[in-house]
Scaffold this active site. Structure first.
Site, PDB file in Angstrom:
ATOM      1  N   HIS A 123      39.215  30.682  44.423  1.00 56.07           N
ATOM      2  CA  HIS A 123      39.375  31.056  43.010  1.00 56.07           C
ATOM      3  C   HIS A 123      40.718  30.565  42.480  1.00 56.07           C
ATOM      4  O   HIS A 123      41.725  30.561  43.195  1.00 56.07           O
ATOM      5  CB  HIS A 123      39.191  32.561  42.797  1.00 56.07           C
ATOM      6  CG  HIS A 123      40.219  33.453  43.432  1.00 56.07           C
ATOM      7  ND1 HIS A 123      41.442  33.721  42.862  1.00 56.07           N
ATOM      8  CD2 HIS A 123      40.184  34.183  44.580  1.00 56.07           C
ATOM      9  CE1 HIS A 123      42.116  34.567  43.615  1.00 56.07           C
ATOM     10  NE2 HIS A 123      41.383  34.865  44.675  1.00 56.07           N
ATOM     11  N   ASP A 181      42.167  31.851  39.622  1.00 53.47           N
ATOM     12  CA  ASP A 181      42.886  32.840  38.815  1.00 53.47           C
ATOM     13  C   ASP A 181      43.839  33.663  39.669  1.00 53.47           C
ATOM     14  O   ASP A 181      43.651  33.825  40.879  1.00 53.47           O
ATOM     15  CB  ASP A 181      41.905  33.744  38.067  1.00 53.47           C
ATOM     16  CG  ASP A 181      40.980  34.535  38.986  1.00 53.47           C
ATOM     17  OD1 ASP A 181      40.392  33.917  39.897  1.00 53.47           O
ATOM     18  OD2 ASP A 181      40.858  35.762  38.801  1.00 53.47           O
ATOM     19  N   ASP A 196      47.432  34.040  47.234  1.00 53.30           N
ATOM     20  CA  ASP A 196      46.179  34.582  46.697  1.00 53.30           C
ATOM     21  C   ASP A 196      45.790  33.864  45.410  1.00 53.30           C
ATOM     22  O   ASP A 196      46.090  34.332  44.317  1.00 53.30           O
ATOM     23  CB  ASP A 196      46.340  36.077  46.440  1.00 53.30           C
ATOM     24  CG  ASP A 196      45.046  36.753  46.029  1.00 53.30           C
ATOM     25  OD1 ASP A 196      43.968  36.168  46.207  1.00 53.30           O
ATOM     26  OD2 ASP A 196      45.128  37.881  45.508  1.00 53.30           O
ATOM     27  N   GLU A 208      37.858  35.907  39.809  1.00 55.06           N
ATOM     28  CA  GLU A 208      37.647  36.674  41.045  1.00 55.06           C
ATOM     29  C   GLU A 208      38.433  37.969  41.013  1.00 55.06           C
ATOM     30  O   GLU A 208      37.966  39.001  41.505  1.00 55.06           O
ATOM     31  CB  GLU A 208      38.059  35.839  42.256  1.00 55.06           C
ATOM     32  CG  GLU A 208      37.686  36.450  43.599  1.00 55.06           C
ATOM     33  CD  GLU A 208      38.683  37.477  44.138  1.00 55.06           C
ATOM     34  OE1 GLU A 208      38.306  38.244  45.044  1.00 55.06           O
ATOM     35  OE2 GLU A 208      39.833  37.523  43.639  1.00 55.06           O
ATOM     36  N   GLU A 209      39.629  37.927  40.428  1.00 55.81           N
ATOM     37  CA  GLU A 209      40.505  39.086  40.487  1.00 55.81           C
ATOM     38  C   GLU A 209      39.954  40.283  39.719  1.00 55.81           C
ATOM     39  O   GLU A 209      40.341  41.417  39.995  1.00 55.81           O
ATOM     40  CB  GLU A 209      41.898  38.723  39.943  1.00 55.81           C
ATOM     41  CG  GLU A 209      42.658  37.709  40.785  1.00 55.81           C
ATOM     42  CD  GLU A 209      43.111  38.257  42.124  1.00 55.81           C
ATOM     43  OE1 GLU A 209      42.885  39.454  42.384  1.00 55.81           O
ATOM     44  OE2 GLU A 209      43.696  37.509  42.919  1.00 55.81           O
TER      45      GLU A 209
END
Length: 418
Positions: free
Chosen positions: A100, A102, A134, A168-169
């Site tokens: 991801h 984001d 991340d 995703e977050e």
């Protein structure tokens, strides 16, 4: 190691991968922002440069929200893009590498060393910045693998797919949209930060909101009112008791984690005037979903724990519990699936040590791939304990090792043409 494997590993340019990671970190791609879309366009360009057949599309957000299984989202957004690149080869992709783009917001800028969360500062073997672990390091590893394939001239028998996703977050919008578009694969590695381990199962997480009513009064005559902050405390205590109960005898795959299913309050808002008794408190948080638990059962557990509070005011004015935002179910790789041993073997060939297997206490896109019939696990560079914090960083030696292991995995799962 075969000659083809050696060729691809030789084609991996470590310095180029670090430069790519720094480039990715410097894009402030907070969930739902224009920069998130900008980074998707950049990833599409990199996949095209690597010779992949790229599908890049704009989401129909209204249609996705109305679709069965929509995972929810918290961040406001006016657009979203999907990007999938697929190498040449016969049949469906034998492997998906997913990441991801984001990142979460930065928080207090004063707490970041150097003051710039998106500066991609390098100190020794460590790159610092929001999203460094991340999960832009995992994203960089995925992109570096396809660049090395192109550079080496090695061609695959079956396709490799690279999925670059948004959102995703806050729930998994990008993965949901990618699967809804029909993109598939025989198995998937999601390159979330795993700290040298393989994560073959992930708990879920449900966003909740609790509204606790009080009674307003002038602060000088507070005895005429009921402070919503004060009557929230029994609610918080009930949540802590529920958390303790739900974490008794956790699944052994969590490998000793003392709290695999946390429940936490992330925001609390109460009152609108300093000399008034606040008549409303709104608390928002996340509820851990146990492995294989129906999210509906997890919701009922929290709602029931709050409904059973014996406080006299709360009995007459029961707190309202709602479920906005991201709704992550749990997910896991099927027991005995070959992907686990294949990833472990590739890692061992690079590092000399077979990685441990564990489970994650957080929700991720793994559950969407698993629910879509695509066995998936996590393996990627970075330590998740450093994510979502002003100390976020990734060890560049770990980025190197993960990239090399992924390259071997791709060749072994997809096969090499003569």
């Amino acid at each position: 190691m075969s000659d083809d494997e050696a060729r691809v590993l030789d084609a991996l340019d470590e310095a180029e991968t670090v430069r790519l990671l720094a480039e990715l970190v410097r894009v402030p791609s907070v969930t739902g922002t224009d920069a998130e879309s900008d980074l998707q366009h950049r990833c599409g360009g990199l996949l095209t440069e690597a010779g992949l057949d790229v599908d890049a599309w704009k989401f129909d957000l209204d249609a996705l929200r109305a679709a069965p299984g929509f995972p929810g989202m918290e961040a406001p957004r006016v657009e979203g893009y999907g990007v999938v690149g697929v190498t040449e080869g016969e049949g469906d992709p034998a492997l998906v590498l997913q990441g991801h783009v984001d990142v979460v917001p930065t928080g207090d800028l004063a707490r970041w060393q150097g003051g710039d969360p998106f500066g991609a500062r390098i100190s020794g073997n460590v790159l610092h910045g929001r999203g460094a672990c991340d999960m832009k390091a995992g994203l960089a590893a995925n992109l570096a693998v396809v660049a090395a394939l192109r550079r080496s001239g090695v061609r695959l028998v079956r396709p490799l797919a690279v999925h670059c996703v948004v959102g995703e977050e806050d729930g998994g919008l990008g993965a949901f949209a990618t699967l809804a578009r029909g993109h598939r694969g025989e198995a998937a590695v999601i390159t979330e930060p795993t700290g040298g381990t393989i994560i073959a199962a992930a708990a879920g997480a449900l966003t909740f909101r609790i509204e606790v009513a009080g009674r307003a009064a002038h602060g000088a005559t507070r005895y005429e009112g009921v402070n919503a902050l004060e009557v929230f405390w029994p609610v918080f205590e009930a949540i802590r008791r529920l958390e303790a109960d739900r974490n008794r005898d956790p699944d052994p795959v969590f490998d000793g984690n003392p709290l695999p299913y946390p429940i936490e309050i992330g925001t609390v808002r109460a009152g609108d005037w300093a000399s008034s008794v606040p008549d409303l408190l709104v608390a928002e948080g996340r509820l851990g979903v146990r492995l294989d638990e129906d999210p509906a059962e997890a919701r009922l557990a929290l709602e029931g724990a709050i409904a059973e509070i014996g406080h006299p005011w709360l009995r007459e004015h029961p707190p309202a519990v709602t479920w906005p935002g991201g709704q992550f179910a749990s997910g896991r790789l099927p027991a005995g699936h070959e992907l686990l041993d294949q990833v472990a073997a590739a890692v061992a060939d690079v590092t000399g040590t077979r990685p441990a297997e564990t489970a994650a206490p957080y929700g991720s896109d793994l559950r969407l791939y698993a629910a879509g019939g695509i066995p998936a696990l996590h393996y990627g560079p970075g330590d998740v304990r450093l994510a979502h914090a002003p100390r976020e960083q990734v060890d560049l030696r770990e980025l190197r090792d993960v990239t090399r292991a992924l390259a071997l995995l791709v060749l072994r799962r997809c096969g090499v043409r003569d």
